[in-house]
Design an enzyme around this catalytic site. Structure first.
Site, PDB file in Angstrom:
ATOM      1  N   TRP A  28      -1.224   0.771   0.547  1.00  0.00           N
ATOM      2  CA  TRP A  28      -2.203   1.836   0.336  1.00  0.00           C
ATOM      3  C   TRP A  28      -3.606   1.240   0.118  1.00  0.00           C
ATOM      4  CZ3 TRP A  28      -2.387   5.099  -4.797  1.00  0.00           C
ATOM      5  CH2 TRP A  28      -3.340   6.122  -4.656  1.00  0.00           C
ATOM      6  N   ASP A  56       5.426  -1.085   3.340  1.00  0.00           N
ATOM      7  CA  ASP A  56       5.142   0.344   3.512  1.00  0.00           C
ATOM      8  C   ASP A  56       3.656   0.591   3.737  1.00  0.00           C
ATOM      9  OD1 ASP A  56       5.984   3.234   3.153  1.00  0.00           O
ATOM     10  OD2 ASP A  56       4.475   3.082   1.581  1.00  0.00           O
ATOM     11  N   TYR A  61      -3.818   5.267   5.396  1.00  0.00           N
ATOM     12  CA  TYR A  61      -4.268   4.262   4.430  1.00  0.00           C
ATOM     13  C   TYR A  61      -5.523   3.555   4.957  1.00  0.00           C
ATOM     14  CZ  TYR A  61       0.114   4.865   1.854  1.00  0.00           C
ATOM     15  OH  TYR A  61       1.166   5.375   1.143  1.00  0.00           O
ATOM     16  N   HIS A 133       4.655  11.933   5.954  1.00  0.00           N
ATOM     17  CA  HIS A 133       3.956  11.581   4.713  1.00  0.00           C
ATOM     18  C   HIS A 133       3.993  12.695   3.653  1.00  0.00           C
ATOM     19  CE1 HIS A 133       0.486   8.775   3.303  1.00  0.00           C
ATOM     20  NE2 HIS A 133       1.192   9.206   2.283  1.00  0.00           N
ATOM     21  N   ARG A 134       3.680  13.893   4.094  1.00  0.00           N
ATOM     22  CA  ARG A 134       3.762  15.079   3.223  1.00  0.00           C
ATOM     23  C   ARG A 134       4.161  16.240   4.113  1.00  0.00           C
ATOM     24  NH1 ARG A 134       1.936  15.061  -1.933  1.00  0.00           N
ATOM     25  NH2 ARG A 134       0.914  13.133  -2.567  1.00  0.00           N
ATOM     26  N   SER A 163       8.502  11.793   2.728  1.00  0.00           N
ATOM     27  CA  SER A 163       7.818  11.497   1.478  1.00  0.00           C
ATOM     28  C   SER A 163       7.256  12.796   0.921  1.00  0.00           C
ATOM     29  CB  SER A 163       6.681  10.497   1.726  1.00  0.00           C
ATOM     30  OG  SER A 163       6.039  10.168   0.520  1.00  0.00           O
TER      31      SER A 163
HETATM   32  P1  NAP Z   1       1.274   0.951  -8.625  1.00  0.00           P
HETATM   33  O1  NAP Z   1       2.106  -0.283  -8.674  1.00  0.00           O
HETATM   34  O2  NAP Z   1       1.655   2.093  -9.479  1.00  0.00           O
HETATM   35  O3  NAP Z   1      -0.241   0.594  -8.953  1.00  0.00           O
HETATM   36  C1  NAP Z   1      -0.840  -0.530  -8.390  1.00  0.00           C
HETATM   37  C2  NAP Z   1      -2.222  -0.673  -9.010  1.00  0.00           C
HETATM   38  O4  NAP Z   1      -2.066  -1.182 -10.336  1.00  0.00           O
HETATM   39  C3  NAP Z   1      -3.097  -1.643  -8.237  1.00  0.00           C
HETATM   40  O5  NAP Z   1      -4.411  -1.117  -8.194  1.00  0.00           O
HETATM   41  C4  NAP Z   1      -3.043  -2.889  -9.099  1.00  0.00           C
HETATM   42  O6  NAP Z   1      -4.218  -3.643  -9.037  1.00  0.00           O
HETATM   43  C5  NAP Z   1      -2.926  -2.288 -10.480  1.00  0.00           C
HETATM   44  N1  NAP Z   1      -2.402  -3.232 -11.479  1.00  0.00           N
HETATM   45  C6  NAP Z   1      -3.037  -3.563 -12.618  1.00  0.00           C
HETATM   46  N2  NAP Z   1      -2.321  -4.461 -13.307  1.00  0.00           N
HETATM   47  C7  NAP Z   1      -1.219  -4.718 -12.601  1.00  0.00           C
HETATM   48  C8  NAP Z   1      -0.107  -5.589 -12.808  1.00  0.00           C
HETATM   49  N3  NAP Z   1       0.000  -6.367 -13.893  1.00  0.00           N
HETATM   50  N4  NAP Z   1       0.867  -5.609 -11.885  1.00  0.00           N
HETATM   51  C9  NAP Z   1       0.775  -4.834 -10.786  1.00  0.00           C
HETATM   52  N5  NAP Z   1      -0.275  -4.001 -10.528  1.00  0.00           N
HETATM   53  C10 NAP Z   1      -1.264  -3.940 -11.432  1.00  0.00           C
HETATM   54  O7  NAP Z   1       1.301   1.372  -7.106  1.00  0.00           O
HETATM   55  P2  NAP Z   1       0.275   2.138  -6.107  1.00  0.00           P
HETATM   56  O8  NAP Z   1      -0.649   1.147  -5.516  1.00  0.00           O
HETATM   57  O9  NAP Z   1      -0.305   3.336  -6.755  1.00  0.00           O
HETATM   58  O10 NAP Z   1       1.306   2.623  -5.024  1.00  0.00           O
HETATM   59  C11 NAP Z   1       2.240   1.694  -4.460  1.00  0.00           C
HETATM   60  C12 NAP Z   1       2.544   2.052  -3.042  1.00  0.00           C
HETATM   61  O11 NAP Z   1       3.162   3.350  -3.000  1.00  0.00           O
HETATM   62  C13 NAP Z   1       1.345   2.200  -2.111  1.00  0.00           C
HETATM   63  O12 NAP Z   1       0.859   0.970  -1.638  1.00  0.00           O
HETATM   64  C14 NAP Z   1       1.942   3.012  -0.995  1.00  0.00           C
HETATM   65  O13 NAP Z   1       2.721   2.203  -0.150  1.00  0.00           O
HETATM   66  C15 NAP Z   1       2.859   3.955  -1.774  1.00  0.00           C
HETATM   67  N6  NAP Z   1       2.222   5.274  -2.029  1.00  0.00           N
HETATM   68  C16 NAP Z   1       2.724   6.342  -1.354  1.00  0.00           C
HETATM   69  C17 NAP Z   1       2.215   7.603  -1.566  1.00  0.00           C
HETATM   70  C18 NAP Z   1       2.820   8.749  -0.833  1.00  0.00           C
HETATM   71  O14 NAP Z   1       2.296   9.879  -0.891  1.00  0.00           O
HETATM   72  N7  NAP Z   1       3.914   8.538  -0.131  1.00  0.00           N
HETATM   73  C19 NAP Z   1       1.159   7.809  -2.476  1.00  0.00           C
HETATM   74  C20 NAP Z   1       0.657   6.688  -3.159  1.00  0.00           C
HETATM   75  C21 NAP Z   1       1.212   5.424  -2.935  1.00  0.00           C
HETATM   76  P3  NAP Z   1      -4.308  -5.030  -8.211  1.00  0.00           P
HETATM   77  O15 NAP Z   1      -4.140  -4.686  -6.764  1.00  0.00           O
HETATM   78  O16 NAP Z   1      -5.682  -5.504  -8.543  1.00  0.00           O
HETATM   79  O17 NAP Z   1      -3.234  -5.962  -8.712  1.00  0.00           O
END
Ligand code: NAP
Length: 304
Positions: A28, A56, A61, A133-134, A163
């Site tokens: 993302w 993914d 994105y 996606h949605r 999703s």
């Molecule tokens: P998340 O793991 O909940 O959050 C990741 C965020 O947390 C990043 O900005 C990361 O920053 C930060 N972070 C801060 N400290 C961290 C630590 N110690 N360890 C790991 N991360 C830390 O996941 P997300 O990025 O929101 O979503 C994950 C994936 O879900 C997306 O990439 C996408 O593939 C999928 N997604 C799908 C939908 C959908 O509608 N289907 C919606 C949203 C997301 P840094 O990058 O600086 O480490």
């Protein structure tokens, strides 16, 4: 008290022939800040070297409200074009069906073109997992199913997922599909616990869908908790993490993985060290008591 089972080293993606590791990595945030192709390649290598197989992405994105649609796929496509051997190491998942500025569009012509456009941007011949996606409530699931089955027959995609679908929407699409649905991707984290009790995970187990958990750290909120509830959940996770020498984020991934539906958290970090650290979740153990303590903190009330 007995410990909950550890996740297996691999698992099948539903009723497909695809095999995945119990953790995934998401893109993302991959195309943020004009990331270079070499930095992007480093992240892909880090994820694969950590044992992650499912990567993914989505056609949307990279979109920032004005432009950038397709940027994350394009960047991954450049990485794959420079190092084609990487393709064989990954289970490539993408999504389509959100069409800015229109919210959602899964009309037959648009969806078929979206699949072709993703293939072009990714510079691959086949997408392993294509996810809607949605849900587009203006598209009939029979027509959506026809496009997806057609893409499988044409060898453009190998498996189909959804999703953000409700259980009824999953049932309806599944009814019309010839190929089985293999995955569902809801938001699940210790801060987002709806699907533990609203039937989504029960349906996933019954239909053999792999639940891919998006935002497993609540989009990072768990790492920087602010509200009373977030602080309580973080404290409950830390209690176990500390006894096993792990970080809170690792504890959050493993908490999800301990669920019998075989939840696969999608790590969202774009920091190599944090992606690699995720693998530690495979060795964390939970007792029922510890697991439920986190749930109770998230519920903000005791169990009935
Ligand atoms: P998340 O793991 O909940 O959050 C990741 C965020 O947390 C990043 O900005 C990361 O920053 C930060 N972070 C801060 N400290 C961290 C630590 N110690 N360890 C790991 N991360 C830390 O996941 P997300 O990025 O929101 O979503 C994950 C994936 O879900 C997306 O990439 C996408 O593939 C999928 N997604 C799908 C939908 C959908 O509608 N289907 C919606 C949203 C997301 P840094 O990058 O600086 O480490």
């Amino acid at each position: 008290m007995t410990e909950l089972r550890l996740p297996g080293e691999t698992r099948k993606l539903g009723n497909s022939n695809l095999v995945i590791a119990p953790l995934a990595w998401g893109m993302w945030r991959f195309a943020d800040n004009n990331r270079s192709v070499s930095d992007a390649a480093r992240l892909v290598h880090t994820a694969l070297d950590a044992g992650i197989t499912l990567l993914d992405t989505a056609d949307i994105y990279g979109f920032d409200g004005k432009g950038g649609f397709g940027d994350a796929e394009t960047l991954l496509g450049k990485v794959l074009a420079e190092e084609p051997a990487l393709r064989r190491r990954m289970v490539l998942a993408t999504k389509g069906g959100i069409r800015p500025p229109l919210p959602y569009d899964q009309s037959p012509k648009y969806l078929a073109e979206a699949i072709d456009a993703s293939l072009q941007r990714l510079q691959v011949e086949t997408i392993d997992l294509y996810q809607i996606h949605r849900p587009d409530i203006l598209s009939h699931p029979q027509e959506v199913a026809q496009v997806l089955d057609g893409a499988i027959a044409a060898g453009k995609i190998r498996a189909i997922g959804v999703s953000n679908f409700t259980t009824a929407q999953i049932e309806a699409l599944s009814h019309f599909l010839t190929a089985p649905l293999v995955s569902t991707q809801p938001e699940i984290s210790p801060l987002r616990i709806d699907c533990f009790e609203n039937g989504e995970l029960d349906q996933a187990m019954r239909m053999n869908l792999v639940p891919l958990a998006w935002s497993p750290l609540g989009g990072g909120q768990l790492v920087n908790p602010e509200t009373e509830r977030e602080l309580a959940v973080a404290t409950a996770l830390d209690r176990i993490a500390e006894t096993q020498g792990k970080s809170r984020s690792v504890a959050a991934y493993s908490w999800l993985m301990a669920h019998p539906a075989g939840i696969v958290p999608i790590i969202g970090s774009q920091t190599p060290e944090r992606i690699a650290e995720g693998a530690e979740a495979l060795t964390m153990r939970w007792t029922r008591q510890e697991w439920y303590a986190v749930l109770v903190a998230a519920r903000e009330e005791g169990l009935p």
